[in-house]
Design an enzyme around this catalytic site. Structure first.
Site: not given
Ligand code: F6P
Length: 372
Positions: A22, A295, A195, A151, A149
């Site tokens: 992503g 997003h 996530r 995350d 990321t």
């Protein structure tokens, strides 16, 4: 040392760069820094479009010079494109949605790498991309990873680029929801990405002044969350904000997903905030609404901090290639950038430490973490 440095600087190299998984704010800043730092040494840089899939189709390879990277550091997205389904070790046989058959095309990647006369691949990515990088490195491809990321779940680095922007976007959303929640005396559940890790929820929840924060690392008890909301009600605070990570789950329950995973892809998480609104309403009688930031957390301009880290990572990766190191990922170890073996970066997920001071801070300032 100086002589050695300039001798290395004169050695011409041909390197390639790709961005996998992503997107994350800061990708263009990294690409720009890699290209500039490489050109500074007189090297040549090829950009591989669409993640690892671009190494299977050489028509996707473009030359990157100063012109291509001019004025892009502040832009979201990636000028190279990216893909979450381009794992050459498990490449989807059919492009159709829902396809489940895969084949191992990693040998083709290695052959194309050699055919292009490349000295190194700079692979920008999260855990999935670093695992692919590690597997390709084991096949002899010299690779240097750059941790990307939103995350922040990559092991071996204090932070990844993209995380700060995601936290900033989520914090601003929580800030904004306060006024409408208060005006309508409502409860809001705000679902953030991350996530299987709760970094974004925890940081944005504390920064935005959430009343409860639910993260995958702490399975929650709905009763605790509702007790917090009712306590606030009893003290004249007729609204509450619950920040919930997409991977959060109740004690003994499962994460909420959007159907089974497609070939070579991770399962898509999402829906926990909406599920919670019904449960909170049923338990407390409070009108409850959900907001899924999705997003939005990945799009748009990177923060100054992400731009800086991204560019430091990019320049550091070129230094690493110059000194002949590979099978490593550059990592932030404040105040320095160091390298960690790809083996270490991919050995485990970096979860929120439950005994860390950030969780302690949340609890001590009265935020419900869903368990007490
Ligand atoms: O890993 C980044 C991330 O944004 C996660 O937080 C999220 O679960 C996932 O990607 C979403 O993936 P996609 O873009 O495929 O929907």
């Amino acid at each position: 040392m100086r002589g050695l440095h300039s001798a290395m600087a004169r050695e011409t190299k041909r390197i390639a760069i790709n961005t996998g998984g992503g997107d994350a704010p800061g990708l263009n800043a990294v690409i720009g820094a890699v290209v500039r730092a490489a050109l500074h040494r007189g090297w040549e840089v090829l950009g591989i479009r669409d993640g690892y899939a671009g190494l299977l189709d050489t028509s996707k390879i473009v030359q990157l010079g100063r012109r291509e990277v001019r004025g892009i550091a502040h832009l979201g997205g990636t000028i190279l494109g990216t893909s979450s389904s381009g794992n050459p070790f498990e490449f989807p046989i059919s492009a159709a949605r829902g396809a489940t058959e895969v084949s191992d095309r990693s040998d083709e990647v290695v052959q194309n790498f050699k055919r292009l006369g490349l000295d190194a691949l700079i692979a920008i990515g999260g855990d999935g991309s670093m695992r692919i990088a590690h597997d390709l490195a084991r096949k002899g491809v010299p690779i240097v990873g750059i941790p990307k990321t939103i995350d922040n779940d990559l092991n071996g680095t204090v932070t990844t680029f993209g995380f700060d922007t995601a936290v900033t976007v989520a914090t601003e959303a929580v800030d904004r929801l306060h006024s409408t929640a208060e005006a309508h005396r409502r409860v809001f559940t705000v679902e953030v990405m991350g996530r299987y890790a709760g970094w974004i929820a925890l940081h944005a929840g504390i920064a935005g002044g959430a009343d409860a924060i639910l993260i995958p690392e702490i399975p929650f008890d709905l009763e605790c969350v509702c007790r917090k909301i009712s306590d606030r009600e009893a003290h004249g605070r007729h609204f509450s904000i619950v920040v919930v990570a997409e991977g959060a789950r109740p004690i003994g329950g499962e994460m909420v997903t959007k159907g089974p995973a497609e070939a070579g892809r991770e399962v898509t998480l999402g829906g926990i905030a909406e599920q919670l609104t019904h449960q909170i309403h049923a338990e407390t009688g409070k009108e409850t609404r959900s907001v899924v930031l999705g997003h939005l957390q990945r799009g748009g301009r990177p923060t100054a901090r992400d731009r800086l880290i991204a560019q430091r990572f990019g320049a550091a990766a070129i230094r690493v290639v110059a000194r002949g190191e590979s099978s490593v990922m550059v990592a932030l170890d404040p105040p320095e950038i160091r390298t960690v073996p790809l083996e270490e970066a991919t050995s485990r997920m970096k979860s929120v430490p439950l005994d860390g001071d950030t969780i302690a801070t949340a609890r001590e300032i009265g935020i419900c973490m869903g368990d007490e």
